[in-house]
Design a protein around this motif. Structure first.
Motif, PDB file in Angstrom:
ATOM      1  N   CYS A 205       0.994  -1.364  -0.132  1.00  0.00           N
ATOM      2  CA  CYS A 205      -0.029  -0.106  -0.063  1.00  0.00           C
ATOM      3  C   CYS A 205       0.823   1.230   0.067  1.00  0.00           C
ATOM      4  O   CYS A 205       1.080   1.944   1.002  1.00  0.00           O
ATOM      5  CB  CYS A 205      -0.806  -0.188   1.282  1.00  0.00           C
ATOM      6  SG  CYS A 205      -2.331  -1.087   0.912  1.00  0.00           S
ATOM      7  N   GLU A 229      -8.121  -4.233   5.281  1.00  0.00           N
ATOM      8  CA  GLU A 229      -6.981  -3.897   6.196  1.00  0.00           C
ATOM      9  C   GLU A 229      -7.745  -4.010   7.609  1.00  0.00           C
ATOM     10  O   GLU A 229      -8.564  -3.383   7.761  1.00  0.00           O
ATOM     11  CB  GLU A 229      -6.393  -2.592   5.945  1.00  0.00           C
ATOM     12  CG  GLU A 229      -5.242  -2.538   7.114  1.00  0.00           C
ATOM     13  CD  GLU A 229      -4.855  -0.827   6.925  1.00  0.00           C
ATOM     14  OE1 GLU A 229      -4.060  -0.308   7.621  1.00  0.00           O
ATOM     15  OE2 GLU A 229      -5.072  -0.108   5.983  1.00  0.00           O
ATOM     16  N   GLU A 231      -8.591  -2.890  11.355  1.00  0.00           N
ATOM     17  CA  GLU A 231      -8.005  -1.968  12.049  1.00  0.00           C
ATOM     18  C   GLU A 231      -8.470  -2.173  13.409  1.00  0.00           C
ATOM     19  O   GLU A 231      -9.382  -2.050  14.199  1.00  0.00           O
ATOM     20  CB  GLU A 231      -9.100  -0.597  11.726  1.00  0.00           C
ATOM     21  CG  GLU A 231      -8.792   0.747  12.179  1.00  0.00           C
ATOM     22  CD  GLU A 231      -9.459   1.642  11.935  1.00  0.00           C
ATOM     23  OE1 GLU A 231      -8.840   2.484  10.959  1.00  0.00           O
ATOM     24  OE2 GLU A 231     -10.645   1.914  12.023  1.00  0.00           O
ATOM     25  N   GLY A 237      -3.466  -3.140  11.179  1.00  0.00           N
ATOM     26  CA  GLY A 237      -2.610  -2.751   9.962  1.00  0.00           C
ATOM     27  C   GLY A 237      -2.288  -3.889   8.947  1.00  0.00           C
ATOM     28  O   GLY A 237      -1.849  -3.618   7.857  1.00  0.00           O
ATOM     29  N   HIS A 238      -2.885  -4.935   9.463  1.00  0.00           N
ATOM     30  CA  HIS A 238      -2.559  -6.346   8.222  1.00  0.00           C
ATOM     31  C   HIS A 238      -3.719  -6.567   7.516  1.00  0.00           C
ATOM     32  O   HIS A 238      -4.821  -6.109   7.871  1.00  0.00           O
ATOM     33  CB  HIS A 238      -1.992  -7.414   9.342  1.00  0.00           C
ATOM     34  CG  HIS A 238      -0.658  -7.228   9.775  1.00  0.00           C
ATOM     35  ND1 HIS A 238      -0.275  -6.167  10.742  1.00  0.00           N
ATOM     36  CD2 HIS A 238       0.594  -7.858   9.509  1.00  0.00           C
ATOM     37  CE1 HIS A 238       0.839  -6.573  11.146  1.00  0.00           C
ATOM     38  NE2 HIS A 238       1.447  -7.543  10.246  1.00  0.00           N
ATOM     39  N   PHE A 239      -3.616  -7.306   6.447  1.00  0.00           N
ATOM     40  CA  PHE A 239      -4.782  -7.352   5.325  1.00  0.00           C
ATOM     41  C   PHE A 239      -5.102  -8.837   5.447  1.00  0.00           C
ATOM     42  O   PHE A 239      -4.233  -9.749   5.548  1.00  0.00           O
ATOM     43  CB  PHE A 239      -4.117  -7.246   4.076  1.00  0.00           C
ATOM     44  CG  PHE A 239      -4.042  -5.541   3.550  1.00  0.00           C
ATOM     45  CD1 PHE A 239      -4.840  -4.818   3.051  1.00  0.00           C
ATOM     46  CD2 PHE A 239      -2.682  -4.989   3.891  1.00  0.00           C
ATOM     47  CE1 PHE A 239      -4.754  -3.762   2.828  1.00  0.00           C
ATOM     48  CE2 PHE A 239      -2.586  -3.723   3.990  1.00  0.00           C
ATOM     49  CZ  PHE A 239      -3.514  -2.860   3.207  1.00  0.00           C
ATOM     50  N   CYS A 253      -4.580 -13.140   8.662  1.00  0.00           N
ATOM     51  CA  CYS A 253      -4.169 -11.701   8.743  1.00  0.00           C
ATOM     52  C   CYS A 253      -2.927 -11.363   8.816  1.00  0.00           C
ATOM     53  O   CYS A 253      -2.589 -11.035  10.167  1.00  0.00           O
ATOM     54  CB  CYS A 253      -5.349 -11.257   9.405  1.00  0.00           C
ATOM     55  SG  CYS A 253      -5.411  -9.422   9.260  1.00  0.00           S
ATOM     56  N   SER A 256       1.552  -7.382   6.193  1.00  0.00           N
ATOM     57  CA  SER A 256       1.493  -5.760   6.385  1.00  0.00           C
ATOM     58  C   SER A 256       1.279  -4.971   4.924  1.00  0.00           C
ATOM     59  O   SER A 256       1.382  -3.743   4.866  1.00  0.00           O
ATOM     60  CB  SER A 256       2.817  -5.187   6.827  1.00  0.00           C
ATOM     61  OG  SER A 256       3.913  -5.576   6.170  1.00  0.00           O
ATOM     62  N   LEU A 258      -0.408  -5.095   0.643  1.00  0.00           N
ATOM     63  CA  LEU A 258      -1.470  -5.424  -0.309  1.00  0.00           C
ATOM     64  C   LEU A 258      -0.916  -6.093  -1.333  1.00  0.00           C
ATOM     65  O   LEU A 258      -0.679  -5.507  -2.301  1.00  0.00           O
ATOM     66  CB  LEU A 258      -2.422  -4.198  -0.471  1.00  0.00           C
ATOM     67  CG  LEU A 258      -3.556  -4.551  -1.338  1.00  0.00           C
ATOM     68  CD1 LEU A 258      -4.609  -5.663  -0.836  1.00  0.00           C
ATOM     69  CD2 LEU A 258      -4.111  -3.288  -1.636  1.00  0.00           C
ATOM     70  N   GLU A 262      -3.700 -11.016  -0.986  1.00  0.00           N
ATOM     71  CA  GLU A 262      -4.566 -10.244  -0.212  1.00  0.00           C
ATOM     72  C   GLU A 262      -5.832  -9.562  -1.077  1.00  0.00           C
ATOM     73  O   GLU A 262      -6.593  -8.606  -0.425  1.00  0.00           O
ATOM     74  CB  GLU A 262      -3.874  -9.332   0.587  1.00  0.00           C
ATOM     75  CG  GLU A 262      -3.056  -9.547   1.567  1.00  0.00           C
ATOM     76  CD  GLU A 262      -1.708 -10.322   1.022  1.00  0.00           C
ATOM     77  OE1 GLU A 262      -1.301 -11.483   1.549  1.00  0.00           O
ATOM     78  OE2 GLU A 262      -1.178  -9.930   0.024  1.00  0.00           O
TER      79      GLU A 262
END
Length: 306
Positions: A205, A229, A231, A237-239, A253, A256, A258, A262
């Motif tokens: 990202c 992502e 939250e 902050g991981h996807f 998940c 970190s 994208l 993901e």
């Protein structure tokens, strides 16, 4: 030609016809088995997809020439895997013409094949490979004559909860190894990010990806690809994505950035993993577990956080 020779003609014809029917069934069975094997894992798909497609094409051609049409006898679970397989193969431009050829055969095979193809956006959708064939046959997608279900529009940077329609449970991130589970209450909030031109053109990202996101604020179901992502804690902050566990794929998940693993896309109420073509599925008999499945797909609700 004597009477004996004449009387033997119907028998010979029947034997030849029977042999053709058996050949069609065997060829189709070999093709279906090859596809099932290729779709059982990413490595297998990479190594086997071309050979599997060739066998499936041969089997479908033989079936189309057969009066009994063996394609009608393929069980629904295998039909779903075949259509998912064709969706993945269709991503290669060089295979589009051959996928379209198979699609035409399958559309004429049975209503169950028609249903699956029409609900695969890349094949039977408005701009899909088979859109003209679907129109020519006068087919309508499920719900065209009914009141459509409300499908929330996903917006870039929106914060959402994901709920499985049948069990009414929420997709959540567990503390153990960033694994993904289903919970009775909304626990995990996700921020939606547009994949822009696709994960193949970027792996994180970055600022460039965020700029692409701002130019395409709405993600229409089935049209755009996106990342989710987390939250919250854990895995802030991981996807949401996939990883291999032994020989199987599972949701996780842990990334970190994208990347290809993901990326997801919506097709109606189904949520599909872009890289594998598999869909997120929750078995009502095991409502705490969510899996990537090539055979089944759950309907999902996207609930905006207030």
């Amino acid at each position: 030609m004597d009477a004996r020779a004449i009387s033997s003609l119907p028998t010979a014809h029947c034997e030849s016809k029977l042999a053709a029917e058996i050949l069609a069934e065997e060829a189709l069975s070999a093709g279906i088995d090859a596809v099932m094997s290729a779709m059982s894992g990413e490595t297998r798909f990479t190594n086997e997809n071309e050979a599997a497609f060739a066998l499936l094409r041969k089997g479908c051609r033989h079936s189309a020439r057969s009066e009994t049409m063996p394609l009608r006898l393929v069980i629904p679970e295998q039909q779903a895997v075949v259509v998912s397989f064709l969706v993945r193969v269709a991503d290669r431009r060089s295979a589009a013409r051959r996928v379209k050829e198979l699609g035409r055969i399958l559309l004429k095979a049975s209503p169950s094949w028609q249903h699956l193809l029409m609900n695969a956006e890349q094949l039977g959708g408005v701009s899909g490979l088979l859109s003209e064939e679907v129109k020519a046959l006068g087919l309508k997608a499920e719900g065209d004559d009914a009141v459509p279900l409300a499908v929330p529009v996903i917006q870039a940077e929106s914060r959402v909860f994901l709920r499985e329609s049948q069990t009414q449970r929420y997709l959540s991130i567990a503390s153990s190894h960033s694994s993904v589970v289903m919970t009775e209450l909304p626990v995990s909030l996700f921020v939606c990010h547009s994949a822009g031109k696709g994960a193949s053109e970027f792996s994180s990202c970055s600022t460039e990806a965020e700029e692409a996101t701002s130019k395409r604020s709405e993600l229409k179901p089935g049209s755009f690809e996106f990342g989710l992502e987390h939250e919250g804690i854990p895995s802030l902050g991981h996807f949401l994505g996939s990883r291999r566990r032994w020989t199987d794929l599972e949701l996780c998940c842990s990334s970190s950035s994208l990347g290809k693993r993901e990326i997801f896309r919506l097709s109606g109420a189904s949520m599909q993993h872009q890289l594998t073509g598999m869909c997120l599925h929750v078995d009502p008999s095991c409502p705490n577990k969510v899996v990537l499945s090539a055979e089944s797909s759950s309907a999902w609700e996207v609930l905006a956080a207030i």
